[in-house]
Enzyme design. Structure first.
Site, mmCIF file in Angstrom:
data_model
loop_
_atom_site.group_PDB
_atom_site.id
_atom_site.type_symbol
_atom_site.label_atom_id
_atom_site.label_comp_id
_atom_site.label_asym_id
_atom_site.label_seq_id
_atom_site.Cartn_x
_atom_site.Cartn_y
_atom_site.Cartn_z
ATOM 1 N N HIS A 228 50.764 5.393 32.160
ATOM 2 C CA HIS A 228 51.484 5.876 30.987
ATOM 3 C C HIS A 228 50.562 5.772 29.773
ATOM 4 O O HIS A 228 49.527 5.100 29.828
ATOM 5 C CB HIS A 228 52.744 5.024 30.742
ATOM 6 C CG HIS A 228 52.434 3.598 30.373
ATOM 7 N ND1 HIS A 228 52.060 2.653 31.290
ATOM 8 C CD2 HIS A 228 52.416 2.959 29.173
ATOM 9 C CE1 HIS A 228 51.843 1.494 30.690
ATOM 10 N NE2 HIS A 228 52.041 1.653 29.382
ATOM 11 N N ASP A 230 50.931 4.740 25.543
ATOM 12 C CA ASP A 230 51.890 4.089 24.661
ATOM 13 C C ASP A 230 52.260 5.053 23.535
ATOM 14 O O ASP A 230 51.422 5.829 23.082
ATOM 15 C CB ASP A 230 51.287 2.797 24.078
ATOM 16 C CG ASP A 230 51.026 1.758 25.167
ATOM 17 O OD1 ASP A 230 51.696 1.808 26.217
ATOM 18 O OD2 ASP A 230 50.141 0.899 24.969
ATOM 19 N N HIS A 292 46.966 4.195 30.950
ATOM 20 C CA HIS A 292 46.688 2.891 31.557
ATOM 21 C C HIS A 292 47.816 2.504 32.501
ATOM 22 O O HIS A 292 48.903 3.101 32.476
ATOM 23 C CB HIS A 292 46.469 1.826 30.473
ATOM 24 C CG HIS A 292 47.582 1.712 29.483
ATOM 25 N ND1 HIS A 292 47.837 2.667 28.515
ATOM 26 C CD2 HIS A 292 48.539 0.773 29.307
ATOM 27 C CE1 HIS A 292 48.877 2.318 27.790
ATOM 28 N NE2 HIS A 292 49.338 1.166 28.257
ATOM 29 N N ARG A 302 50.436 -12.724 36.850
ATOM 30 C CA ARG A 302 49.758 -12.318 35.618
ATOM 31 C C ARG A 302 50.803 -12.082 34.542
ATOM 32 O O ARG A 302 51.904 -11.599 34.828
ATOM 33 C CB ARG A 302 48.962 -11.037 35.897
ATOM 34 C CG ARG A 302 48.282 -10.456 34.695
ATOM 35 C CD ARG A 302 47.350 -9.295 35.089
ATOM 36 N NE ARG A 302 46.859 -8.681 33.893
ATOM 37 C CZ ARG A 302 47.478 -7.691 33.255
ATOM 38 N NH1 ARG A 302 48.584 -7.159 33.740
ATOM 39 N NH2 ARG A 302 46.974 -7.214 32.137
HETATM 40 O O1 LIG Z 1 50.197 -5.501 31.622
HETATM 41 C C1 LIG Z 1 49.395 -4.881 30.946
HETATM 42 O O2 LIG Z 1 48.250 -5.277 30.748
HETATM 43 C C2 LIG Z 1 49.790 -3.558 30.344
HETATM 44 C C3 LIG Z 1 51.114 -3.572 29.652
HETATM 45 C C4 LIG Z 1 51.447 -2.241 29.079
HETATM 46 O O3 LIG Z 1 50.717 -1.300 29.215
HETATM 47 C C5 LIG Z 1 52.698 -2.052 28.331
HETATM 48 O O4 LIG Z 1 53.520 -2.987 28.250
HETATM 49 O O5 LIG Z 1 52.885 -0.928 27.792
HETATM 50 FE FE LIG Z 2 51.252 0.337 27.869
#
Ligand SMILES: O=C(O)CCC(=O)C(=O)O
Ligand SMILES: [Fe+2]
Length: 371
Positions: A228, A230, A292, A302
């Site tokens: 996706h 942001d 990403h 994680r």
């Molecule tokens: O977990 C991650 O590093 C990415 C999180 C992410 O892309 C988001 O919350 O929009």
């Molecule tokens: Fe994100």
């Protein structure tokens, strides 16, 4: 108990007691073509690594570095940012504390099934997919108090004060990063005050997304968080320092004919900055909004904490006039963050394309044809 995802489909997320599973249930098995539609870079480090920028350098050094990173990667890591390690550890510890609660307990703060944004639940984008993510999320908009009280009726203060202090740190840092980004587009300090999406920055409600990715017995068959972009201006991400998971889709044209997934290596104390859709619009398409995703690990859990920085709700984000080439015109119309978010809820990764304007030159041609 049966919970519902935003789309109204049953969500197994909350029933899964991750630790008890020794294989991935069908609900979480992703088709290989969705997992591997782009190759993953197996050269570590890739020939050109994602930029790491030390913010203690002089602005004259930082401005071109930041600009180049936004154009080529749409993301970079920052060190020397002034947010103390103590605060990063604190926010991570409180995030772990939340996700370590028993499922039934977390469900007390479940995101409202009829379209709520804050609280506990699967990532908001999960409604676009028929398979579930190997992750849990908790979204905070403004104050965390109401939802935190449901989790810890008598001791929500530690959680709330950690999130508040962290949001304040991120707000100050995001201002600094955005100024560098705007300067790299050729704006002066005065221009930034005039046109800037930073107007009213202090009043914008902070948005935090806490993510938890449990260890997974078959990490290659599932997805932590699907690809996706942001919707924000920028996103600042803190990730656990010893386990990889975040990947960026990067196209190094000199090296590879196809874009590849590249790992973002966790660096103790560093933060990741993503260019979001709104900054792509502001820059008239010059800055790359980065695709990403997050993958999961067999052994380690994680945590990530994403701070989404956007403009005030009524501010119309559009390409900055000073940088628009008059021969081509703006690539996007002006749009507010709430309006953009409502489109994104329907169109997901197609949202930017749906509002892109035809090139001015092409528009003129088309207009002539109509005449
Ligand atoms: O977990 C991650 O590093 C990415 C999180 C992410 O892309 C988001 O919350 O929009
Ligand atoms: Fe994100």
């Amino acid at each position: 108990m049966h919970s519902l995802s935003v789309s109204g489909q049953p969500s197994l997320l909350c029933q899964l007691e991750w630790k008890s599973l020794n294989q991935v249930p069908d609900s979480h098995i992703w088709p290989p073509d969705l997992l591997h539609h782009h190759p993953t870079s197996n050269i570590i480090p890739p020939s050109s690594s994602m930029p790491i920028i030390d913010l203690t350098a002089a602005d004259s050094v930082l401005i071109p570095l930041v600009g180049r990173a936004c154009e080529t990667w749409g993301a970079f890591q920052i060190t020397g940012h002034g947010v103390p390690l103590r605060l990063l550890d604190l926010v991570e510890a409180q995030t772990c504390r939340l996700f370590s609660l028993p499922s039934a307990h977390k469900l007390r703060a479940q995101r409202c099934p009829s379209g709520g944004v804050t609280g506990y639940g699967p990532a908001l984008i999960s409604s676009f997919f028929s398979k579930l993510f190997w992750s849990e999320g908790f979204t905070i908009v403004g104050s965390a108090q109401e939802d935190a009280r449901k989790l810890w009726p008598n001791c929500f203060n530690d959680f709330c004060s950690a999130m508040e202090e962290y949001s304040k740190g991120m707000k100050d840092l995001s201002r600094r990063v955005i100024v560098l980004m705007l300067r790299s587009l050729g704006l002066s300090e005065e221009d930034i005050d005039e046109v800037g999406p930073l107007r009213g920055h202090d009043e914008v409600e902070p948005v935090l997304q806490l993510n938890y990715y449990p260890p997974c017995p078959e990490p290659d068959r599932t997805m932590g968080l699907a690809d996706h972009t942001d919707s924000s201006l920028i996103t600042i991400i803190h990730q656990s320092s010893c386990v990889t998971g975040l990947q960026l889709l990067h196209h190094d044209e000199s090296d590879n004919p196809r874009p590849q997934w590249v790992e973002v290596p966790p660096i103790l104390g560093a933060l990741v900055v993503n260019v979001g859709d709104l900054f792509h619009i502001i820059s008239n398409g010059r800055f790359h909004t980065v695709i990403h995703r997050a993958v999961v690990d067999r052994t380690w859990s994680r945590i990530s904490v994403a701070y989404f920085c956007g403009p005030l709700a009524h501010f119309k984000v559009g390409p900055i006039q000073k940088i628009v080439d008059p021969n081509h015109g703006p690539a996007y119309p002006g749009i507010t963050w709430p309006k953009y978010l409502s489109l994104k809820k329907k169109l997901h990764n197609e949202t930017l394309a749906s509002i892109r304007l035809p090139l001015a030159a092409k528009r003129q041609d088309d207009e002539k044809k109509v005449l």
